[in-house]
Design an enzyme around this catalytic site. Structure first.
Site, PDB file in Angstrom:
ATOM      1  N   GLU A  14      -3.116  -4.682  -2.990  1.00 34.45           N
ATOM      2  CA  GLU A  14      -3.627  -5.546  -4.065  1.00 34.45           C
ATOM      3  C   GLU A  14      -3.602  -4.819  -5.400  1.00 34.45           C
ATOM      4  OE1 GLU A  14      -6.013  -6.440  -0.260  1.00 34.45           O
ATOM      5  OE2 GLU A  14      -5.063  -4.706  -1.214  1.00 34.45           O
ATOM      6  N   CYS A  60     -10.834  -3.413  -4.019  1.00 38.50           N
ATOM      7  CA  CYS A  60      -9.817  -4.376  -4.456  1.00 38.50           C
ATOM      8  C   CYS A  60     -10.441  -5.710  -4.829  1.00 38.50           C
ATOM      9  CB  CYS A  60      -8.749  -4.546  -3.384  1.00 38.50           C
ATOM     10  SG  CYS A  60      -7.597  -3.144  -3.368  1.00 38.50           S
ATOM     11  N   ASN A 100      -1.283   8.557   0.623  1.00 37.04           N
ATOM     12  CA  ASN A 100      -1.073   9.909   0.131  1.00 37.04           C
ATOM     13  C   ASN A 100      -1.799  10.852   1.079  1.00 37.04           C
ATOM     14  OD1 ASN A 100      -1.817  12.357  -1.603  1.00 37.04           O
ATOM     15  ND2 ASN A 100      -0.454  11.232  -2.969  1.00 37.04           N
ATOM     16  N   ALA A 101      -1.259  12.040   1.298  1.00 40.73           N
ATOM     17  CA  ALA A 101      -1.905  13.010   2.183  1.00 40.73           C
ATOM     18  C   ALA A 101      -3.335  13.300   1.720  1.00 40.73           C
ATOM     19  CB  ALA A 101      -1.087  14.295   2.254  1.00 40.73           C
ATOM     20  N   ALA A 102      -3.568  13.270   0.428  1.00 46.05           N
ATOM     21  CA  ALA A 102      -4.933  13.355  -0.113  1.00 46.05           C
ATOM     22  C   ALA A 102      -5.457  11.921  -0.157  1.00 46.05           C
ATOM     23  CB  ALA A 102      -4.923  13.992  -1.498  1.00 46.05           C
ATOM     24  N   TYR A 103      -5.964  11.466   0.991  1.00 46.43           N
ATOM     25  CA  TYR A 103      -6.260  10.045   1.239  1.00 46.43           C
ATOM     26  C   TYR A 103      -6.811   9.234   0.064  1.00 46.43           C
ATOM     27  CZ  TYR A 103      -5.500   7.791   5.734  1.00 46.43           C
ATOM     28  OH  TYR A 103      -4.963   7.106   6.780  1.00 46.43           O
ATOM     29  N   CYS A 131      -3.963   0.622  -2.717  1.00 52.88           N
ATOM     30  CA  CYS A 131      -3.944  -0.560  -1.849  1.00 52.88           C
ATOM     31  C   CYS A 131      -2.860  -1.515  -2.351  1.00 52.88           C
ATOM     32  CB  CYS A 131      -5.295  -1.262  -1.890  1.00 52.88           C
ATOM     33  SG  CYS A 131      -6.649  -0.311  -1.172  1.00 52.88           S
ATOM     34  N   ASN A 189       0.839  -1.192   0.000  1.00 54.65           N
ATOM     35  CA  ASN A 189       0.000   0.000   0.000  1.00 54.65           C
ATOM     36  C   ASN A 189       0.879   1.249   0.000  1.00 54.65           C
ATOM     37  OD1 ASN A 189       0.547  -0.830   2.765  1.00 54.65           O
ATOM     38  ND2 ASN A 189      -1.021   0.589   3.483  1.00 54.65           N
TER      39      ASN A 189
END
EC number: 3.5.4.5
Length: 140
Positions: free
Chosen positions: A60, A94, A50-53, A58, A47
């Site tokens: 996978e 995923c 990123n700060a921008a969620y 992921c 995984n």
């Protein structure tokens, strides 16, 4: 649970090795995934947050990207590993991504490294799924 194989041990080792490289500074929940592809090769991914969620990947998804980049097109088996005792199962998104490249009978092994692995088919994790086989091929 289906019995684990020697290949599962290889997949676990690959998933755990790549999990150590995960970039998870926000959740601190590192996940690794290893795919046995139709070409006999193992492709792994971790995984990447990123700060921008919503912009992260992921494990996978990263493993599928590595498989496609490597030239394979089908998932024969997949192993997902993460922290804790509970099996780390693929998220809903995923599961659908895996379905694009796997059949409902494909085995997914989910593992929280402090507990026991759980082996289920994709069909058990994503019942009544929609996949590429539902689409009618376009006429040329």
């Amino acid at each position: 649970m289906a019995s684990l194989t020697d290949m599962d041990a290889r997949l676990f080792a690959a998933a755990e090795a790549i999990r150590q490289k995960a970039y998870a500074p926000y959740s601190n929940f590192a996940v690794g995934a290893a795919i046995l592809a139709d070409d006999g090769q193992i492709y792994a991914g971790c995984n990447i947050e990123n700060a921008a969620y919503p912009q992260g990947n992921c494990a996978e998804t990263s493993a599928i990207a590595a498989m496609i980049a490597g030239g394979a097109r089908r998932i024969a088996r997949i192993y997902v590993t993460g922290p804790g005792a509970m099996p780390v199962t693929p998220c809903g998104g995923c599961r659908q991504r895996i379905r694009e490249f796997a059949d409902p009978e494909t085995v997914i092994i989910s593992h929280g490294v402090e507990g026991d692995p759980l082996a289920l088919s994709l069909g058990e994790l994503l019942p009544h799924s929609f996949g590429p086989d539902f689409l009618t091929p376009r006429a040329s």
